[in-house]
Design an enzyme around this catalytic site. Structure first.
Site, mmCIF file in Angstrom:
data_model
loop_
_atom_site.group_PDB
_atom_site.id
_atom_site.type_symbol
_atom_site.label_atom_id
_atom_site.label_comp_id
_atom_site.label_asym_id
_atom_site.label_seq_id
_atom_site.Cartn_x
_atom_site.Cartn_y
_atom_site.Cartn_z
ATOM 1 N N LYS A 44 35.351 50.797 32.841
ATOM 2 C CA LYS A 44 33.979 51.313 32.791
ATOM 3 C C LYS A 44 33.207 50.677 31.633
ATOM 4 O O LYS A 44 32.061 50.299 31.785
ATOM 5 C CB LYS A 44 34.032 52.840 32.612
ATOM 6 N N TRP A 99 44.006 48.813 27.779
ATOM 7 C CA TRP A 99 43.665 47.902 28.873
ATOM 8 C C TRP A 99 44.082 46.522 28.371
ATOM 9 O O TRP A 99 43.495 45.991 27.430
ATOM 10 C CB TRP A 99 42.171 47.965 29.148
ATOM 11 N N ASN A 108 41.112 49.537 19.395
ATOM 12 C CA ASN A 108 40.285 49.159 20.534
ATOM 13 C C ASN A 108 39.474 47.950 20.093
ATOM 14 O O ASN A 108 38.838 47.993 19.050
ATOM 15 C CB ASN A 108 39.368 50.344 20.895
ATOM 16 N N GLY A 109 39.528 46.846 20.834
ATOM 17 C CA GLY A 109 38.791 45.640 20.455
ATOM 18 C C GLY A 109 39.714 44.445 20.455
ATOM 19 O O GLY A 109 40.817 44.497 21.019
ATOM 20 N N GLU A 164 33.935 46.469 44.783
ATOM 21 C CA GLU A 164 34.673 46.938 43.604
ATOM 22 C C GLU A 164 35.538 48.154 43.900
ATOM 23 O O GLU A 164 36.589 48.320 43.301
ATOM 24 C CB GLU A 164 33.752 47.155 42.401
ATOM 25 N N LYS A 213 29.073 47.241 44.969
ATOM 26 C CA LYS A 213 29.599 48.610 45.108
ATOM 27 C C LYS A 213 30.747 48.635 46.101
ATOM 28 O O LYS A 213 31.802 49.200 45.854
ATOM 29 C CB LYS A 213 28.444 49.509 45.596
ATOM 30 N N CYS A 253 40.204 50.521 26.829
ATOM 31 C CA CYS A 253 40.933 51.177 25.744
ATOM 32 C C CYS A 253 40.190 52.441 25.289
ATOM 33 O O CYS A 253 38.973 52.452 25.204
ATOM 34 C CB CYS A 253 41.124 50.292 24.529
ATOM 35 N N GLU A 265 23.608 44.763 44.702
ATOM 36 C CA GLU A 265 24.267 45.990 44.243
ATOM 37 C C GLU A 265 25.130 46.597 45.350
ATOM 38 O O GLU A 265 26.244 47.054 45.107
ATOM 39 C CB GLU A 265 23.200 46.988 43.749
ATOM 40 N N ARG A 279 37.565 54.846 31.428
ATOM 41 C CA ARG A 279 37.194 53.602 30.757
ATOM 42 C C ARG A 279 38.027 52.422 31.264
ATOM 43 O O ARG A 279 37.649 51.272 31.078
ATOM 44 C CB ARG A 279 37.380 53.748 29.240
ATOM 45 N N HIS A 281 22.061 28.112 54.918
ATOM 46 C CA HIS A 281 22.391 26.891 54.171
ATOM 47 C C HIS A 281 23.878 26.857 53.801
ATOM 48 O O HIS A 281 24.239 26.396 52.718
ATOM 49 C CB HIS A 281 21.510 26.783 52.924
HETATM 50 C C1 G6P Z 1 31.481 47.308 33.980
HETATM 51 C C2 G6P Z 1 31.270 48.449 34.959
HETATM 52 C C3 G6P Z 1 29.987 48.244 35.747
HETATM 53 C C4 G6P Z 1 28.810 48.078 34.800
HETATM 54 C C5 G6P Z 1 29.055 46.941 33.806
HETATM 55 C C6 G6P Z 1 28.031 46.948 32.694
HETATM 56 O O1 G6P Z 1 31.806 46.147 34.660
HETATM 57 O O2 G6P Z 1 32.362 48.544 35.829
HETATM 58 O O3 G6P Z 1 29.748 49.363 36.587
HETATM 59 O O4 G6P Z 1 27.645 47.829 35.533
HETATM 60 O O5 G6P Z 1 30.336 47.100 33.169
HETATM 61 O O6 G6P Z 1 28.210 48.106 31.923
HETATM 62 P P1 G6P Z 1 27.112 48.774 31.030
HETATM 63 O O7 G6P Z 1 27.793 49.935 30.380
HETATM 64 O O8 G6P Z 1 26.682 47.722 30.035
HETATM 65 O O9 G6P Z 1 25.997 49.181 31.924
#
Ligand code: G6P
Length: 608
Positions: free
Chosen positions: A603, A75, A101-102, A488, A485, A2, A481, A27, A504
């Site tokens: 985001k 969102w 937002n929230g 996602e 990456k 949002c 990671e 976002r 295992h």
């Molecule tokens: C979302 C983003 C990720 C990020 C995570 C934590 O899921 O898509 O890329 O690592 O939030 O976000 P922050 O702002 O707390 O690092």
């Protein structure tokens, strides 16, 4: 998640709102809307889908007259994405328009009470109760009405509210959801973050929880919950407007991958003086540091993966036990924490709801909080005892790259600083690591200069159904990671495994042609990982090996090899992650995915 923008000034509001919302698209959202105060009162326009749908509907805002308005990207949480569930929501009489937002946690009981009084609801959202509560409590004074409303609602909120009785000013408030106030000349703004208003002003107020702001074109006044006016500090944002633009790149993600050498330099250089790590922002005394029994690292997503690196590095260099946990789990298992515990909180946005809640939990149990944050003045930064900022600049692509890299650089600096203060590191080793930290930006540039190799490899495997990442210790942390990456942004199923654990169970998924990305950068565990590579190759896997220039024979075992420069073993994750970011990017690009805004993702995750 949002995004909110509000404007009051002399220009037409709708185009400014739409343009501001476009800067908040990153976002994450699934519908959008605006409410503008015009000659005929408040006009609301909203539409499910991308902002372009709303822009088309309103002729880029030109069809909506008026010089004051609020806008929102939603969102979906309560109720599916639809025109009717989109914000702004209006009260029954049409007097109030609200963007939110929230999450309002007690919205069901409030809704029932209002329904019992005859109020009719049109949407499935929690937000609609706020619009009706405004109507219910309204006594002609917007500040008093806002105070009454926020006394009734529970949860998190950033609110922007227009009232049809008041053509010259609007009101806003925030609690546990981000909102800043932008101060212009003859115009003022609210926004979820600065990128939305950077084009118009760099002068801002950060709002604290439950601070109420009333904005007109020439005046901004902030009040506390007792209706007393409060004086706010004015901050100047030093982000360049171009930092939030694509600058010729096809995607923000590639731009941000390429920005990593600079972001690393900006984060590292100011913290090294006369051959020593200097953490001006860290105020814990050496005596208190020596009393530390344990460190907790809490974070979400990629920031959590930085925490996994942090555990290995801090334990290795400082010999303090480190526990690393995802924030959403940490807060609910009665963590063992006291005043001799330091909690390190990692967050790019500084507003992730779970991370913020975990921070509060740790604080309440007596822990000191050190946070690593990218957004200055964010909720997590404000709630921490000490903050070490990553100077990555605005990160727009949902999949983080430069924030992840700079968070890791800060972890190295913290580990080295603590190891020195605790007398756990030899001077020569300290100097060696420090000088290698300083050379990371150049080594990252060197890897980026060979990105076509990774692109070629991606072109061979972008049709894969499932891809596995394996590694041991720090290589495992990077594998986590790399796998995230890839999945996602490319939607290819992917998993990361500690290389020794694969046999295992998961090895049963390896079949002829399955791609396994094997990280074997360190020397200590190199041979062990290579044995695991042989195990998967024996079952038909195709292996991409990520290693360093020090390992000359990786080509003999792996089908393809990408080499990164050698460095001190604890710093290898900073280099090993770069080919993995590139791999995820190129695979997603070849598949034609919406790289900067992957489906279902946001985001800034401001809900639990
Ligand atoms: C979302 C983003 C990720 C990020 C995570 C934590 O899921 O898509 O890329 O690592 O939030 O976000 P922050 O702002 O707390 O690092």
């Amino acid at each position: 998640m949002c995004g909110i923008v509000g404007y009051v000034g002399e220009k037409q509001a709708a185009p400014i709102l739409l343009e501001g919302l476009s800067k908040l698209e990153y976002r994450g959202y699934d519908s959008a809307g605006i409410a503008v105060f015009g000659t005929d009162g408040i006009t609301v326009s909203k539409a499910r889908g991308r902002l372009s749908v709303l822009s088309e509907k309103t002729e880029d805002g030109k069809a909506v007259p008026g010089v004051m308005g609020i806008g929102h990207t939603r969102w979906a949480t309560h109720g599916k994405p639809s025109d009717v569930n989109s914000h702004p929501h209006i009260s029954s009489s049409g007097r109030f328009a609200v963007v939110h937002n929230g999450i309002i946690e007690n919205y069901i009981s409030l809704k029932k009470k209002l329904q019992a009084k005859g109020v009719e609801f049109v949407s499935e959202t929690d937000t609609e109760v706020i619009a009706h509560l405004f109507e219910y409590y309204y006594n002609g004074d917007m500040i008093e009405t806002m105070i009454k409303v926020i006394h009734r609602i529970e949860g998190s909120y950033a609110l922007g509210v227009l009232c049809a009785d008041n053509p010259e000013e609007f009101i806003a408030v925030r609690k546990s959801s981000p909102m800043i106030v932008g101060l212009g000349e003859g115009e003022n703004f609210i926004a979820s973050d600065v990128t939305a208003i950077l084009k118009h002003t760099r002068t801002i107020h950060y709002l604290e929880d439950d601070e109420i702001v009333v904005l007109s074109k020439d005046c901004v006044k902030v009040y506390n919950i007792d209706k007393e006016e409060i004086k706010k500090d004015v901050f100047t944002v030093n982000w360049d407007v171009s930092a939030a633009e694509k600058g010729g790149y096809e995607h923000f993600m590639m731009k941000e991958i390429e920005e990593q050498p600079k972001a690393l330099r900006d984060t590292i250089s100011p913290r090294i003086k006369d051959g020593k790590v200097v953490l001006d922002q860290f105020s814990m005394s050496d005596d208190d540091l020596k009393k530390l029994k344990k460190i907790h690292i809490v974070a979400c997503g990629s920031a959590y993966h930085v925490g996994v690196v942090g555990k290995y590095v801090i334990e290795k260099l400082c010999r303090i036990p480190v526990e690393v946990e995802v924030a959403s789990e940490f807060r609910y298992h009665d963590p063992i924490i006291d005043a001799d515990t330091l909690t390190i909180v990692i967050s790019q946005s500084g507003e992730t709801a779970d991370t913020l809640a975990a921070l509060k939990e740790a604080k309440q149990r007596g822990s000191r909080i050190l946070s690593i944050v990218n957004v200055v003045g964010s909720a997590i930064a404000n709630a921490s005892d000490d903050v070490i900022y990553t100077w990555a600049g605005p990160e727009i692509a949902v999949a983080t790259t430069k924030a992840y890299s700079t968070q890791m650089a800060v972890i190295y600096l913290i580990a080295l600083y603590f190891a020195d203060k605790l007398d756990r590191i030899e001077k020569t080793e300290y100097n060696k690591i420090l000088s290698e930290i300083e050379s990371l930006p150049d080594k990252v540039s060197e890897i980026l200069s060979q990105k076509e190799d990774v692109q070629y490899f991606a072109s061979q495997f972008y049709n894969s159904k499932s891809i596995f990442f394996i590694g041991r210790n720090l290589d495992y942390a990077v594998a986590l990671e790399g796998s995230l990456k890839l999945k996602e942004i490319s939607y290819i199923h992917s998993e990361a495994y500690a290389a020794g654990e694969l046999k295992h169970g998961t090895i049963s998924l390896i079949e002829e042609g399955t791609l396994v990305v094997s990280l074997a950068t360190g020397t200590e565990l190199y041979e062990k990982t290579i044995s695991n590579v042989k195990e998967v190759k024996a079952r038909g896997a195709v292996v991409l090996g990520i290693t360093t220039t020090e390992h000359e024979h990786t080509e003999d075992v792996c089908d393809h090899v990408v080499k990164v420069p050698a460095t001190h073993p604890v710093l290898l994750p900073s280099l090993a992650v770069i080919p993995l970011q590139l791999f995820g990017y190129y695979v997603a690009s070849l598949k034609g995915c919406d790289i900067d805004k992957p489906r279902n993702l946001a985001k800034s995750v401001t809900v639990e």
